[in-house]
Design an enzyme around this catalytic site. Structure first.
Site, mmCIF file in Angstrom:
data_model
loop_
_atom_site.group_PDB
_atom_site.id
_atom_site.type_symbol
_atom_site.label_atom_id
_atom_site.label_comp_id
_atom_site.label_asym_id
_atom_site.label_seq_id
_atom_site.Cartn_x
_atom_site.Cartn_y
_atom_site.Cartn_z
ATOM 1 N N ASP A 1 -4.605 0.575 -1.975
ATOM 2 C CA ASP A 1 -5.103 -0.729 -1.523
ATOM 3 C C ASP A 1 -5.094 -1.746 -2.675
ATOM 4 O OD1 ASP A 1 -5.529 0.000 1.104
ATOM 5 O OD2 ASP A 1 -7.665 0.444 0.849
ATOM 6 N N GLU B 1 -6.045 6.438 -1.681
ATOM 7 C CA GLU B 1 -6.007 5.300 -0.759
ATOM 8 C C GLU B 1 -6.532 4.030 -1.430
ATOM 9 O OE1 GLU B 1 -4.469 5.363 1.989
ATOM 10 O OE2 GLU B 1 -4.101 7.516 1.960
ATOM 11 N N HIS C 1 0.842 -1.199 0.000
ATOM 12 C CA HIS C 1 0.000 0.000 0.000
ATOM 13 C C HIS C 1 0.882 1.257 0.000
ATOM 14 C CE1 HIS C 1 -3.536 2.427 1.546
ATOM 15 N NE2 HIS C 1 -2.544 3.139 2.048
ATOM 16 N N GLU C 2 1.861 1.285 0.889
ATOM 17 C CA GLU C 2 2.713 2.482 0.974
ATOM 18 C C GLU C 2 3.568 2.648 -0.288
ATOM 19 O OE1 GLU C 2 1.829 4.478 3.043
ATOM 20 O OE2 GLU C 2 0.878 3.241 4.564
ATOM 21 N N HIS D 1 1.527 4.189 -2.973
ATOM 22 C CA HIS D 1 1.276 5.631 -2.806
ATOM 23 C C HIS D 1 2.257 6.468 -3.635
ATOM 24 C CE1 HIS D 1 -2.091 6.255 -0.273
ATOM 25 N NE2 HIS D 1 -1.601 5.651 0.795
HETATM 26 ZN ZN LIG Z 1 -2.540 5.125 2.518
#
Ligand SMILES: [Zn+2]
Length: 706
Positions: free
Chosen positions: A608, A604, A543-544, A547
């Protein structure tokens, strides 16, 4: 929020009793954050010993709802049992995996604080003394009741002494230094277009409600919140000694000013555009835009020297603020400043103020029934104020070199998987792929806790007034940030404290950061099998990483500069797919007639979807060549998806969900779980889902970006 750190969960930033942060950047030290200590070096660790995996650890069958089909609503299937048995505690507005783990971390921190507070012989100026005294001052309810608002007298006197625009600005600056909200947001951060330098950021702000929409929407729920808010402001004025009529008049004036600020503010979706919210100006240009506001007075008061430029997020907001400074009466502004002073400090005062603050921000806005116990409130404030002092003591007790080595190994595997995905993308040209890989390669990784701790030696903490300790910590942190101007970027700095159950990506640093606090079950368990750990911590890491390539992150390059590295066609291809994600999440209904905001949550949701996909690939690599065993009746693939669902299990009050939809860039847990899965054929296969099942999308509608 112009400078956007993207984190995995809004959980730790949504503390109900800390004054709501309207448009402050999460990059910057939040008010009520402090600093601290000496430099120590992280233990470097080479090879991680292979942990012994215990069968059956990681997924508890009792948490499932097997009456539900995994192909209809996977969130309910995976978490139904847990949801039924874990209602929201009376002192909370939401309860989920993040809270459960945070509570475990709180227990460790409580022991540290209790021990430090009992130690009356700790050397003056040491971390133990500061942490112990800070906590002791917050726990001393007898002294707090006795002092009432007395410790704030010098601050209220300053507001009372305002007699012209000049002294209004001086006082506003002085209060800002102490972490008191009001008028607009000011912070120091990396220049988005010159990431090697610090810059001054001026952004919209100055609201007491969580978002501009709360002031402007015409539905019954919003109207009711506004009515209750004005009552709350009035009640606080009354507690400060105003008679009922005066308190009512003053509250109405505060509301008038805040409505004007709200009208001039951009929406949260508009704030997601980093280019549109980056307007660098010379001080002369800013002065021309806002002639009634003397910025030299303001900046001098803040201790800023020699700065020629500032980055203005929303010029129209400052234009309106300027008009308001010129045209609204000084007495209205004084009411407004009194309100923000008491608003920012009420949680640290005597019971009457704490309770009134809780009645509105806890009960009305978040649906929380009772106040948290004092120790927990003070613990959270200590973490926010002098978090690295306490965090240093925390990691000594909890974080092992083995945990760090395991995490580094997982990060490496996730990066490798992301690299493979980029190389095989069918919608991106070789030119852009090359740039994407350069960026991925440049990622910095931080695990556990800072290599270099914040030096708190300039901060004095005593066993005197609790609220004064909070304000001093705020001022210390403010000055700490001001001192960065003109100096090289401090790349060792962290934006979260070590016990935090969260993680983040910072585009200007191009770094991913995982505090010690999150690297425990259910996110990561050295005793569990790979499937569980890749579905939990692996997906968090994925997830990070993603980003860095979401709708905002992709606009920053490998050096952390806001600079386009995409070909036009590739950018269009990306946007086409991102728009599909917006539509998918726009359709999710959270409460009757209240839906997820697909544009607000896009970054976000992209993280995900991408993160889970690359975690899945990383798991397959880890499993390669091994016999795929069922554990407790589940295949590794099934356990992977169950682990993903498990980290998002959550119960929350209706009020919490209502607030989340309007202010939080993260979708509620049900949709964070199901949203990505409906796009993954690997999921359909793992659970035998068929076309026509609710969790299955037709081939042409499945979204895969990374
Ligand atoms: Zn996030």
């Amino acid at each position: 929020m112009t400078k956007q750190i993207s984190w995995i969960s809004a959980f730790t930033l949504a503390g109900f009793y800390l004054a709501s942060c309207s448009s402050t950047a999460p990059t910057q030290t939040q008010p009520v954050t402090t600093a601290e200590t000496t430099a120590i070096t992280t233990t470097t660790t080479a090879a991680a010993p292979a942990p012994k995996q215990n069968k059956g650890v990681g997924i508890d069958r009792a948490n499932l709802d097997t009456t539900q089909s995994p192909c209809v609503d996977f969130f309910q299937y995976a978490n139904g049992g847990w949801i039924k048995n874990n209602p929201v505690p009376a002192a909370e507005s939401r309860w989920g995996s993040f809270n459960e783990l945070q509570d475990k971390n709180y227990a460790v921190q409580l022991a540290i604080l209790t021990e430090a507070a009992a130690n009356r012989t700790a050397p003056k100026g040491s971390n133990t003394q500061k942490v112990g005294d800070f906590y002791a001052s917050g726990m001393d309810s007898v002294a707090i009741e006795k002092l009432e608002v007395m410790p704030l007298k010098p601050y209220f006197d300053k507001v009372a002494a305002v007699r012209d625009v000049r002294s209004l600005l001086t006082t506003a600056a002085q209060l800002k230094k102490s972490g008191v909200s009001g008028m607009f947001s000011f912070y120091i951060g990396q220049d988005d277009k010159k990431s090697t330098e610090y810059a001054i950021f001026l952004n919209q702000g100055g609201l007491g409600l969580p978002d501009r929409d709360y002031y402007l929407k015409e539905d019954d729920r919003s109207k009711n919140i506004r009515t209750e808010y004005v009552k709350h402001v009035k009640n606080l004025f009354a507690l400060l000694g105003d008679d009922t009529t005066t308190a009512g008049k003053n509250a109405a004036k505060v509301m008038e000013l805040e409505i004007r600020l709200a009208k001039a503010s951009r929406t949260r979706v508009e704030l997601r555009d980093p280019q549109a919210n980056y307007n660098k100006m010379t001080l002369a240009e800013l002065q021309k835009l806002t002639p009634a506001t003397d910025w030299t007075i303001f900046l001098t008061q803040l201790g800023v020297k020699g700065t020629k430029e500032v980055i203005v997020g929303q010029p129209a907001f400052f234009k309106e603020l300027n008009t308001m400074v010129k045209s609204s009466s000084l007495s209205d502004w004084k009411s407004y400043m009194r309100w923000h002073l008491i608003h920012s400090t009420a949680p640290y005062l005597n019971k009457a103020f704490v309770q009134e603050n809780f009645n509105f921000y806890g009960k009305v806005l978040s649906g929380t029934k009772v106040l948290q116990p004092r120790w927990k409130r003070v613990l959270r404030t200590t973490d926010a104020a002098i978090g690295e002092a306490m965090g240093q003591l925390y990691v000594e007790k909890t974080f092992t070199p083995e945990a760090k080595a395991r995490a580094l190994e997982m990060v490496k595997n996730l990066r490798d998987a992301f690299q493979e995905h980029v190389q095989t993308l069918d919608w991106m040209s070789e030119t852009t792929k090359k740039q994407a890989l350069v960026k991925l390669d440049a990622f910095a990784v931080k695990i556990g806790y800072p290599d270099k701790w914040k030096d708190y030696s300039a901060l004095a903490i005593s066993r005197g007034s609790y609220v004064v300790n909070v304000l001093h910590a705020n001022e210390f942190n403010f000055n700490y940030d001001i001192n960065k101007l003109g100096k090289p970027i401090d790349r060792a700095e962290w934006g979260m404290t070590p016990p935090t159950v969260n993680a983040y990506y910072n585009p200007s640093m191009n770094e991913i950061v995982f505090p010690a606090g999150i690297m425990q079950p259910p996110f990561f368990d050295p005793k569990a099998d790979d499937a569980v750990n890749y579905g939990g911590m692996g997906a968090v890491i994925g997830h990070e990483i993603t980003h860095g390539f979401d709708d905002q992150g992709r606009q920053y390059d490998a050096e952390g500069n806001l600079k386009d590295w995409w070909t036009k066609t590739d950018a269009e291809q990306f946007t086409k797919r991102a728009d599909m994600v917006v539509s998918q999440y726009d359709a999710y209904e959270v409460l009757p007639a209240i839906k997820v905001n697909g544009k607000l949550t896009l970054g976000e949701n992209l993280a995900d979807i991408g993160g889970l996909n690359i975690a899945y690939t990383a798991l397959q690599k880890a499993l390669a060549g091994k016999k795929k065993e069922k554990i407790a009746g589940f295949t590794p693939e099934q356990r992977f998806f169950l682990a993903w669902a498990q980290i998002w299990r959550v119960n929350a009050t209706e009020q919490y969900f209502n607030q989340q939809v309007q202010t939080d860039p993260h979708s509620p847990g049900r949709f964070r779980t199901n949203g990505p899965l409906t796009n993954m054929p690997q999921f359909y296969e793992a659970f035998g889902c068929k076309p026509g099942d609710k969790m299955v999308k037709p081939a042409g509608e499945q979204i895969k970006i990374w």
